[in-house]
Scaffold this motif. Structure first.
Motif, PDB file in Angstrom:
ATOM      1  N   ARG A 113      38.613  39.161  38.563  1.00 62.35           N
ATOM      2  CA  ARG A 113      38.259  40.386  37.830  1.00 62.35           C
ATOM      3  C   ARG A 113      39.464  40.793  37.003  1.00 62.35           C
ATOM      4  O   ARG A 113      40.570  40.920  37.525  1.00 62.35           O
ATOM      5  CB  ARG A 113      37.880  41.510  38.799  1.00 62.35           C
ATOM      6  N   GLU A 115      42.120  42.826  35.347  1.00 62.50           N
ATOM      7  CA  GLU A 115      42.794  44.121  35.382  1.00 62.50           C
ATOM      8  C   GLU A 115      43.730  44.153  34.184  1.00 62.50           C
ATOM      9  O   GLU A 115      44.749  43.464  34.163  1.00 62.50           O
ATOM     10  CB  GLU A 115      43.564  44.292  36.684  1.00 62.50           C
ATOM     11  N   THR A 117      45.909  46.187  32.948  1.00 71.10           N
ATOM     12  CA  THR A 117      47.319  46.552  33.127  1.00 71.10           C
ATOM     13  C   THR A 117      48.125  45.382  33.655  1.00 71.10           C
ATOM     14  O   THR A 117      49.218  45.077  33.160  1.00 71.10           O
ATOM     15  CB  THR A 117      47.447  47.744  34.092  1.00 71.10           C
ATOM     16  N   GLU A 151      40.721  39.017  45.352  1.00 72.09           N
ATOM     17  CA  GLU A 151      40.966  40.280  44.660  1.00 72.09           C
ATOM     18  C   GLU A 151      42.456  40.447  44.386  1.00 72.09           C
ATOM     19  O   GLU A 151      43.299  40.276  45.262  1.00 72.09           O
ATOM     20  CB  GLU A 151      40.473  41.450  45.510  1.00 72.09           C
TER      21      GLU A 151
END
Length: 345
Positions: A113, A115, A117, A151
């Motif tokens: 996933r 991200e 940032t 994750e």
């Protein structure tokens, strides 16, 4: 009949908007790396670059690598600003060993996933590495693959293309007995041996944020791979460099012989440089044998330069002027049949 709701890409776990946001976030950093040869960079389906016109018989030299399990430590410490430098360094240092000037770099960033940032921090590091190497970040791929990665984790790969004059290719063929072996200091463990590093950390269970010679142990372990491009390219304009070896996995023992002709060996004076504190700590905490240390880690020498004895002092002076710490670590001798190509004295 029960009606079913249409499934969208977002239902599959992919954030399209995040990808667009990342592209916009990294454009300013990539722009700082541009070279005049770049015709079209980030944003298109393919990036375009000319061969610099100063080359009469240009030969392209390519290299690809990753960061390896050093990434696991970055995940653990939630530090993502330096692994991009590691990524660039591993490929451009390899390309450099054949005398090539790195022209451009592409990256592959894969995650479960996206991200924005975190990814931006990583790619800012890649752009910084490209600036340090003098090459352009002209493209790459960001792959968001739900279910493929844990994750918060991601993987990196990098691809560098450089150019060298055909007559200036460094391949070690002119190395001869009496040549001098210079070692350029590493900045740490670089990007090799981290599977062993993590085993040692599992056993020792240190506080990675505790002081370690003026900084944290975690910072020492995440110190990015040194990029040797600019000082070595400058050196090649001043003296004849006969051989270059990037000391990665396999250490001096396996990497230096790769650039030596079959009829010669390198005799390395182990006392010519001190084992840096980080490697002393790893060896002590892991009870790692000397032979294993030299086989797995760079042990303080990240790049080796082979020059004629008459050029050794000038070469060392040039490299020190370029910011390198230089050790005269050995010499080249004739090799008898059956002898190893590297001997530690």
């Amino acid at each position: 009949m029960t009606s079913k709701k249409p499934i969208t890409y977002r239902d599959a776990g992919v954030d399209i908007d995040a990808g667009d946001a990342l592209v916009e976030a990294i454009k300013p950093f990539a722009k700082r790396t541009m070279r005049p040869e770049v015709l079209a960079g980030i944003g298109g389906f393919g990036a375009l670059a000319e061969i610099p016109k100063k080359y009469r018989e240009p030969v392209l030299v390519s290299g690809t690598d990753g960061v390896g399990t050093k990434l696991k430590l970055a995940f653990q410490l939630e530090r993502h600003d330096t692994v991009g430098i590691d990524l660039v360094a591993m490929s451009v240092n390899d390309v450099l060993t054949q005398g090539a000037e790195p022209l451009f770099f592409l990256d592959y960033f894969a995650c479960g996933r996206l991200e924005v940032t975190v990814a931006t921090e990583v790619i800012k590091g890649i752009a910084r590495g490209c600036e340090m190497a003098g090459c352009a970040l002209i493209g790459g791929e960001t792959a968001e693959m739900p279910g493929m990665y844990a994750e918060g984790e991601y993987d990196l790969a990098g691809f560098a293309v450089g150019v060298v004059e055909k007559s200036g290719i460094i391949d070690g063929r002119d190395i001869a007995a009496g040549d001098v072996v210079l070692g350029l200091a590493s900045s740490g463990a670089h990007s090799n041996g981290y599977s062993l590093v993590r085993r040692i950390l599992d056993r020792a269970k240190p506080d990675l944020r505790a002081d370690f010679h003026g900084r944290s142990l975690g910072d020492a372990l995440l110190e990015p791979t040194r990029i040797y491009v600019k000082p070595v390219l400058s050196l090649m304009k001043q003296v004849r460099v006969k051989g270059l070896a990037h000391i990665t996995g396999g250490g001096l023992v396996e990497n230096l012989p790769r650039v030596l002709p079959e009829s010669f060996k390198a005799v390395i004076e182990r006392s010519a440089w001190a084992l840096p504190p980080l490697f002393q700590w790893l060896q002590r905490e892991g009870q790692v044998a000397d032979a294993e240390m030299l086989r797995v880690f760079n042990c303080g020498i990240g790049m080796v330069v082979v020059v004629a004895a008459k050029d050794a002092d000038a070469a060392a002076h040039s490299l020190v002027g370029g910011g390198e710490t230089v050790y005269r670590i050995g010499r080249v001798d004739a090799r008898k049949a059956g002898e190893p190509q590297l001997r530690l004295a």
